[in-house]
Each structure stands twice: as structure tokens, then as C-alpha cells.
Design a protein around this motif. Structure first.
Motif, PDB file in Angstrom:
ATOM      1  N   CYS A 132     -76.711  49.025 -25.923  1.00  0.00           N
ATOM      2  CA  CYS A 132     -77.726  48.536 -26.719  1.00  0.00           C
ATOM      3  C   CYS A 132     -78.854  49.537 -27.256  1.00  0.00           C
ATOM      4  O   CYS A 132     -79.576  49.342 -28.371  1.00  0.00           O
ATOM      5  CB  CYS A 132     -78.867  47.527 -25.908  1.00  0.00           C
ATOM      6  SG  CYS A 132     -77.763  46.065 -25.188  1.00  0.00           S
ATOM      7  N   PHE A 133     -78.797  50.573 -26.697  1.00  0.00           N
ATOM      8  CA  PHE A 133     -79.892  51.694 -27.235  1.00  0.00           C
ATOM      9  C   PHE A 133     -79.385  52.905 -27.891  1.00  0.00           C
ATOM     10  O   PHE A 133     -79.630  53.921 -27.965  1.00  0.00           O
ATOM     11  CB  PHE A 133     -80.791  52.201 -26.035  1.00  0.00           C
ATOM     12  CG  PHE A 133     -81.812  51.134 -25.721  1.00  0.00           C
ATOM     13  CD1 PHE A 133     -82.924  50.748 -26.335  1.00  0.00           C
ATOM     14  CD2 PHE A 133     -81.625  50.206 -24.368  1.00  0.00           C
ATOM     15  CE1 PHE A 133     -83.976  49.931 -25.956  1.00  0.00           C
ATOM     16  CE2 PHE A 133     -82.322  49.281 -24.126  1.00  0.00           C
ATOM     17  CZ  PHE A 133     -83.406  49.109 -24.805  1.00  0.00           C
ATOM     18  N   ARG A 134     -77.837  52.755 -28.190  1.00  0.00           N
ATOM     19  CA  ARG A 134     -77.056  53.718 -28.811  1.00  0.00           C
ATOM     20  C   ARG A 134     -77.627  53.830 -30.214  1.00  0.00           C
ATOM     21  O   ARG A 134     -77.998  53.174 -30.984  1.00  0.00           O
ATOM     22  CB  ARG A 134     -75.571  53.396 -28.740  1.00  0.00           C
ATOM     23  CG  ARG A 134     -75.134  52.272 -29.414  1.00  0.00           C
ATOM     24  CD  ARG A 134     -73.673  52.204 -29.163  1.00  0.00           C
ATOM     25  NE  ARG A 134     -72.834  50.991 -30.033  1.00  0.00           N
ATOM     26  CZ  ARG A 134     -73.278  49.893 -29.940  1.00  0.00           C
ATOM     27  NH1 ARG A 134     -73.908  49.423 -29.029  1.00  0.00           N
ATOM     28  NH2 ARG A 134     -72.660  49.027 -30.875  1.00  0.00           N
ATOM     29  N   LYS A 135     -77.411  55.096 -30.391  1.00  0.00           N
ATOM     30  CA  LYS A 135     -78.083  55.532 -31.914  1.00  0.00           C
ATOM     31  C   LYS A 135     -76.839  55.904 -32.857  1.00  0.00           C
ATOM     32  O   LYS A 135     -77.051  56.257 -34.176  1.00  0.00           O
ATOM     33  CB  LYS A 135     -78.842  57.035 -31.777  1.00  0.00           C
ATOM     34  CG  LYS A 135     -80.086  56.857 -30.659  1.00  0.00           C
ATOM     35  CD  LYS A 135     -80.878  58.209 -30.653  1.00  0.00           C
ATOM     36  CE  LYS A 135     -80.293  59.070 -29.958  1.00  0.00           C
ATOM     37  NZ  LYS A 135     -80.992  60.464 -29.846  1.00  0.00           N
ATOM     38  N   SER A 136     -75.586  55.633 -32.711  1.00  0.00           N
ATOM     39  CA  SER A 136     -74.744  55.742 -33.528  1.00  0.00           C
ATOM     40  C   SER A 136     -73.463  54.793 -33.045  1.00  0.00           C
ATOM     41  O   SER A 136     -73.622  54.321 -31.993  1.00  0.00           O
ATOM     42  CB  SER A 136     -74.196  57.040 -33.891  1.00  0.00           C
ATOM     43  OG  SER A 136     -73.634  57.689 -32.641  1.00  0.00           O
TER      44      SER A 136
END
Length: 346
Positions: A132-136
Motif C-alpha cells: 500500500c505504501f510502495r513508491k513505484s
């Protein structure tokens, strides 16, 4: 009636979603840190040569003469590598969440999908708390938490490398003697553990990311992720016309098919750094790890041997997350997002 309501509450399925906690402005440094349903997946086909060249040379224009700028531009164009550029765009998860899970939670054993003498790979599907908090899309983190002296290259009496992960009892005493002797000889010299050097860690991350994104795109991860986004946007429309001549990369539930690379969060924990002698084997392992995730059958992979019936191990892990604690961490870290628990639609 009371029993019925209790059973009903136990069977309620929820999902974790990240929403903006305030009005997120485009100039907010954290505005684009977390992916959304509209975030495009990384793809080798999407990057143009001029995009990378202009990005790298934009800051050089003001401080360089025209001739110097032209020479730099020609050099960058000659060294253009779309795989390397795509690898540079791969990101992990935001640091507060990484710390929250590392300190307060143990990774579920179900997430460990690949284990070799070089590294372990933990994979978290896109609806997992970490993802849910991935940046890519996809997201990847490369860590090295085990320290092997001389990168594990210590010979035994038979002139064979010790197996770094399974040292026999007979070799253990000999290895301890060698280690003690080497420590006495190298106390006045620099550290001989590769993971202690920043330039080796940076080189390691680049090696893993380049092999990863190349294999991930070869297995149509970028195309499947786009199909999934299209599926979510049009899932309410029952009149969608499908091209049956085209091979589908997602199933009827919007999940990538077996053999297709998957979106989500990939956590590599490297035990031994690759060198000239082992680089090819290391690269083969990275490819195999991406293939292993691509070949996972969703139903078998998500089925939990322990825990509530009818819930996957991802849902069980998400249920254990304290949403209020996470939101406090995000607020303290000044991230303009909040975590919410929403009920799944039937």
C-alpha cells in the motif's frame, strides 16, 4: 440472533487503502511518493532516450558553456541504457512503514518465495499492507543484513568454499580458527566485510534492479499491471468487448495469470555479494526469483495454513495492523496520507 451477528462480523472482509489526509499539492515533496491506481507501471518501452538525457543535463546548462553542454549531451546519448534508466526509477516503500514492520512485526513465512545461497526474496502482493505504501510499480528494496567475512570465501582443508548457510559441525571448529587468525592479521586494516562499504551496496542495488526490471518486463509485468488498472476502472461495465485473439495477462478477478510477472513489493535480502566469479550465477538467481513469483498460483500462494478460515495470509496480516498507530507515524513523519480500512464489496 447474537450468534448470527457474531459470525457475520467474523466473515466481514476488509482491505487497507491509503488516502490523502490533506489537500495534497503538486509541489508537496511527498505528493508522488505513494503509488495510486493511476500510477503507470515501469516499462522499458516507455522511456525515450531524450527523457533521460534532458533530465541529467538540465542542471548543467546554467553552469556550462554551450560547447561543454553539447559534448555532455553526445556522451550521454552514446551511453544511453534504457534498462539502467528504468532501474533507477524503481523505488521501495516509504521509510516509516519499513521501520514499523521491521521493528514491530515479523514477516509472514508465506512471503518468503525464493531462497538461495545469494539472497532471500520476500514478495508482498499489491493489496498487502507493505505494498500500500510502495513508491513505484513494482516496488523493490535491496538489503544486506548478513555479514560474511571475505564475502564467505574461506577455503576448508579440501580447498572448497565453506557453504555459508550450512556449515557442518566438522568445519565449524576449523572455520573459527581461520576467522580468529584472520582477525589478528587484519586488525590494523580496513574492514573485509563487503556490506560495510557504501559503494559496494550501491553497486549491489543497481545490479539487482537492472536484472529485475529487465526480467519483469520480459514476463509482461508492465502490460499486466496496465490491464489490471483497466479492469478496475471498467469492472462495473458488463458490456466490455474483449479481444479473444489477444492473450490475456489477467484472470477474471483482475489478477495476473500464471507465468506473468506480478505487481507488488519485492524485498531482496542479500547474503553474499556478487563478484567477477559469481556474477553470472547471481544474475541467474535474480531472473529465477522473478520467474518464481510470476509462476505463483494465486489461490495456492494466498491460502493460509493457519489463521481464520476463508481469509488469505495477506488479509490476516492486514487485520493485525493498528491503523491508528500507523496514521500517527505518518503524521509525525509529515506524510500527507492516512491509512483506512474499507469493507470489500461482494
Amino acid at each position: 440472533m447474537r450468534v448470527y451477528s457474531t459470525l457475520l462480523s467474523q466473515n466481514l472482509r476488509t482491505k487497507l487503502v491509503v488516502r490523502p489526509s490533506t489537500a495534497v499539492h503538486t509541489n508537496d515533496p511527498f505528493a508522488k511518493f505513494i503509488v495510486t491506481k493511476d500510477t503507470e507501471p515501469l516499462s522499458l518501452c516507455d522511456f525515450q532516450k531524450n527523457d533521460s538525457v534532458n533530465l541529467k543535463l538540465d542542471l548543467c546548462v546554467r553552469s556550462s558553456t554551450l560547447s561543454t553542454f553539447n559534448s555532455l549531451q553526445k556522451k550521454q546519448e552514446m551511453n544511453w541504457d534504457p534498462v539502467k534508466y528504468a532501474a533507477s526509477k524503481l523505488r521501495g516503500v516509504i521509510s516509516p512503514i519499513q521501520a514499523y514492520v521491521t521493528i514491530g512485526k515479523k514477516f509472514c513465512p508465506h512471503s518468503l518465495v525464493y531462497d538461495s545461497r545469494f539472497f532471500q526474496l520476500h514478495y508482498f502482493p499489491q493489496d498487502h499492507f507493505m505494498s500500500c505504501f510502495r513508491k513505484s510499480k513494482p516496488a523493490i528494496t535491496v538489503k544486506s543484513n548478513k555479514k560474511y567475512y571475505l564475502n564467505g570465501k574461506i577455503f576448508n582443508k579440501d580447498q572448497k568454499y565453506f557453504n555459508e548457510s550450512r556449515i557442518s559441525k566438522l568445519d565449524e571448529a576449523e572455520l573459527s580458527k581461520i576467522h580468529a587468525a584472520m582477525m589478528r592479521l587484519t586488525t590494523k586494516h580496513r574492514n573485509n566485510i563487503p556490506s560495510e562499504f557504501a559503494y559496494l551496496r550501491r553497486d549491489l542495488k543497481l545490479k539487482v534492479k537492472m536484472m529485475f526490471i529487465k526480467e519483469w518486463c520480459r514476463l509482461n509485468g508492465d502490460k499486466a499491471t496496465r490491464e489490471h488498472s483497466h479492469f478496475e476502472k471498467n469492472s462495473h461495465n458488463s458490456t466490455i468487448i474483449e479481444d479473444k485473439s489477444k492473450k490475456r495477462l489477467i484472470d477474471n478477478f483482475g489478477r495476473s495469470t500464471v507465468g506473468t510477472a506480478k505487481d507488488g513489493y519485492y524485498l531482496y535480502i542479500v547474503k553474499i555479494f556478487p563478484d567477477e566469479e559469481t556474477l553470472n550465477d547471481f544474475n541467474d538467481d535474480v531472473n529465477k526469483s522473478v520467474q518464481k513469483v510470476a509462476n505463483l498460483d494465486w489461490d495456492n500462494f494466498l491460502t493460509s495454513k493457519k489463521g481464520p478460515k476463508g481469509k488469505s495470509w495477506v488479509e490476516t496480516f492486514n487485520d493485525s495492523i493498528n491503523v491508528q498507530s500507523v496514521n500517527r507515524i505518518l503524521e509525525i513523519s509529515k506524510f500527507p496520507f492516512k491509512l483506512q480500512r474499507e469493507q470489500l464489496k461482494d
